[in-house]
Design a protein around this motif. Structure first.
Motif, PDB file in Angstrom:
ATOM      1  N   VAL A 232      -8.767  80.655 -18.934  1.00 36.62           N
ATOM      2  CA  VAL A 232      -7.675  79.937 -19.693  1.00 36.62           C
ATOM      3  C   VAL A 232      -8.196  79.605 -20.901  1.00 36.62           C
ATOM      4  N   GLY A 233      -7.396  79.727 -21.980  1.00 33.35           N
ATOM      5  CA  GLY A 233      -7.793  79.802 -23.418  1.00 33.35           C
ATOM      6  C   GLY A 233      -8.118  80.998 -24.357  1.00 33.35           C
ATOM      7  N   ASN A 234      -7.981  80.723 -25.720  1.00 31.71           N
ATOM      8  CA  ASN A 234      -8.419  82.174 -26.226  1.00 31.71           C
ATOM      9  C   ASN A 234      -9.775  82.716 -26.208  1.00 31.71           C
ATOM     10  N   ASP A 235     -10.807  82.050 -25.632  1.00 34.76           N
ATOM     11  CA  ASP A 235     -12.210  82.233 -25.176  1.00 34.76           C
ATOM     12  C   ASP A 235     -12.270  82.569 -23.998  1.00 34.76           C
TER      13      ASP A 235
ATOM     14  N   LYS B  97     -12.191  78.119 -19.798  1.00 35.08           N
ATOM     15  CA  LYS B  97     -11.571  77.088 -19.331  1.00 35.08           C
ATOM     16  C   LYS B  97     -11.074  77.648 -17.990  1.00 35.08           C
TER      17      LYS B  97
ATOM     18  N   GLN C 106     -14.090  73.020 -18.429  1.00 35.20           N
ATOM     19  CA  GLN C 106     -14.800  73.819 -19.264  1.00 35.20           C
ATOM     20  C   GLN C 106     -15.801  74.650 -18.948  1.00 35.20           C
TER      21      GLN C 106
ATOM     22  N   THR D 112      -5.479  86.057 -16.752  1.00 35.33           N
ATOM     23  CA  THR D 112      -5.053  85.198 -17.840  1.00 35.33           C
ATOM     24  C   THR D 112      -3.717  84.874 -18.265  1.00 35.33           C
TER      25      THR D 112
ATOM     26  N   ASP E   9      -3.471  84.255 -21.599  1.00 35.74           N
ATOM     27  CA  ASP E   9      -3.738  84.192 -23.353  1.00 35.74           C
ATOM     28  C   ASP E   9      -3.653  85.259 -23.738  1.00 35.74           C
TER      29      ASP E   9
ATOM     30  N   ARG F  74       2.058  77.636 -16.672  1.00 30.42           N
ATOM     31  CA  ARG F  74       2.425  77.209 -17.807  1.00 30.42           C
ATOM     32  C   ARG F  74       4.027  77.708 -18.524  1.00 30.42           C
TER      33      ARG F  74
END
Length: 368
Positions: A211-214, A217, A251, A267, A269, A306
Motif C-alpha cells: 500500500v502507498g507509493n513506497d 504499508k 507501516q 498493489t 498504487d 478502495r
C-alpha cells in the motif's frame, strides 16, 4: 320474472362492491398511500418512501458503487471525485455527477449539498449488529427532514454483500439487475472457495499487499482491505502483525518485507507499480525477481480495494488468476471482464480493451 331479475341485478351489484372493497383492503402497501409505499429497512425501521424512485444518493462510496452498478440513471450524486484515469470507462452521461461528500473516512458530507441534489431517498450504511447505528440513522433523518433515510447493511465484505445488493435493488426498482450482480458474485465465490479449501500447505503461495507509493504499508488477514487474498487461499505474509488493527493498516520496514520474501505482491498504487522492478531495495524479493507483482485495475473503480465493496466482485476471479493461474486456467478473464463492464459498468469493451486492462495489471498473456 321481474322480481327475479331485480334479485340478479342486486347480486351483481353486491359482487361488484365486494370486489372493489377486496381490492382496496388487500392491495399491497407498495401501491397505496398516494404514490408511496412502506418498507422495513435493514435496521428494522419502518420507512415510507416514494413508490417510484428517480433520484437516489448514498452516504458512503460502497453504497454509491452498488447504486451505480445496478441503476446508474437513478444516482444523482457521488461521495468522491473520479480521477481522469478512472473516468476512462465511465459513460459520458455519468462523468459530471457532483461530489457531495459523505460520512465515512474523511467525514466530509454536507447536508445542504445532499438536500440540494434533490434525492427521493438517502441510503445510509450501517454495520450489521454494530452499536450506535440507530442513533446515527435517526440523526441523519432529523437533518434530512422529509427525505426518507433507508439503512442498509455494510457492503464492504464480498462474502456478505449479496443481501444488501438485493435489498437496494428491490427498493430502487432494479431487482433484476441486482440479482444478476449477485449471481455473478456467487459464481466466482463458489469456485474460489471450493478450490481454496483444497489447497495444501505445499502449494499455498505467500502474498504481500503493498500500500502507498513506497509499498511499505499493508494489511493483515481478516482486514476488509486485503480480503481477496484470504478468499482465494493466498497466505498473507502480514499475518504475524497484531490483528487488532485491520482498518488503518500498518507501516512496515523494507527489512520486514525482505524477511517475508513473498511469492506474489499486489498493489493498488500505480506509482509503486511503475518503479518496483527498477528499485534495488525490492530486487531480491521473489515476487520481483519472478515478475509476480500485480497492479489492481483502476477504472472506474479499483478491483482489489478502495473502496471496499461490490467493485471487488470482479476482483475475485482476477485475484485468483494472479495468485494461482494454473488452478484457474478455466476462467477466461477477457470474457469475464467484458461481461462485468457491460452489465455493471455500462461500458462495452472490445476484446483488445479488455486485454489491455488485464495486461496492464501484470497478468501474463498466457494466463488471461
Amino acid at each position: 320474472m321481474e322480481k327475479k331479475s331485480k334479485i340478479i341485478i342486486l347480486i351483481l351489484i353486491l359482487l361488484i362492491v365486494l370486489g372493489i372493497a377486496t381490492h382496496l383492503f388487500l392491495t399491497p402497501s407498495t401501491v397505496e398511500n398516494s404514490g408511496s409505499k412502506n418498507i422495513t429497512d435493514m435496521i428494522g425501521r419502518h420507512v415510507e418512501i416514494p413508490a417510484s424512485l428517480n433520484k437516489v444518493v448514498a452516504t458512503s462510496p460502497p453504497m454509491t458503487t452498488v447504486i451505480y452498478m445496478i441503476a446508474p440513471e437513478k444516482l444523482s450524486a457521488l461521495n468522491f471525485e473520479w480521477t481522469d484515469s478512472e473516468k476512462v470507462y465511465v459513460p459520458s452521461q455519468y462523468r459530471g455527477l457532483p461530489n457531495i461528500g459523505g460520512w465515512y473516512g474523511t467525514q466530509d458530507g454536507s447536508y445542504e449539498e445532499f438536500i440540494a441534489s434533490e434525492p427521493d431517498i438517502v441510503i445510509e450504511s450501517i454495520d450489521e449488529g454494530g452499536d450506535g447505528d440507530l442513533s446515527t440513522v435517526n440523526e441523519r433523518q432529523s437533518k434530512f427532514g422529509k427525505i426518507p433515510v433507508v439503512a442498509v447493511n455494510d457492503t464492504t465484505t464480498v462474502k456478505k454483500v449479496d443481501s444488501s445488493i438485493l435489498f437496494i435493488g428491490e427498493i430502487i426498482g432494479s431487482a433484476d439487475k441486482a440479482q444478476k450482480l449477485v449471481n455473478f458474485n456467487d459464481k466466482y465465490l463458489n469456485e474460489v472457495q471450493d478450490k481454496s479449501s483444497k489447497l495444501s500447505d505445499n502449494n499455498t503461495k505467500t502474498v504481500y499487499y503493498a500500500v502507498g507509493n513506497d509499498g511499505l504499508k499493508t494489511y493483515p488477514s481478516n482486514s476488509t482491505h486485503g480480503q481477496l487474498i484470504d478468499l482465494v487461499g493466498g497466505k498473507n505474509v502480514a499475518n504475524s502483525i497484531n490483528q487488532g488493527n485491520t482498518t488503518s493498516g500498518f507501516q512496515v520496514s523494507m527489512e520486514q518485507v525482505i524477511s517475508w520474501n513473498p511469492d506474489v505482491i499486489i498493489t493498488t498504487d500505480p506509482e509503486f507499480y511503475a518503479k518496483v522492478y527498477n528499485d534495488s531495495n525490492w530486487a531480491n524479493i521473489n515476487a520481483v525477481k519472478n515478475h509476480e507483482v500485480y497492479l489492481s485495475p483502476q477504472s472506474p473503480f479499483k478491483w482489489f480495494d478502495r473502496p471496499v465493496g461490490a467493485n471487488m466482485i470482479i476482483g475475485v476471479p482476477w485475484t485468483a488468476k494472479v495468485i494461482y493461474p494454473d488452478q484457474y486456467s478455466d476462467i477466461d478473464m477477457i470474457s469475464v471482464t467484458k461481461e462485468f463492464y457491460s452489465d455493471f459498468y455500462h461500458y462495452d469493451l472490445s476484446d483488445d480493451q479488455a486485454k489491455q486492462i488485464l495486461l496492464g495489471s501484470g497478468l501474463k498473456e498466457k494466463n488471461l
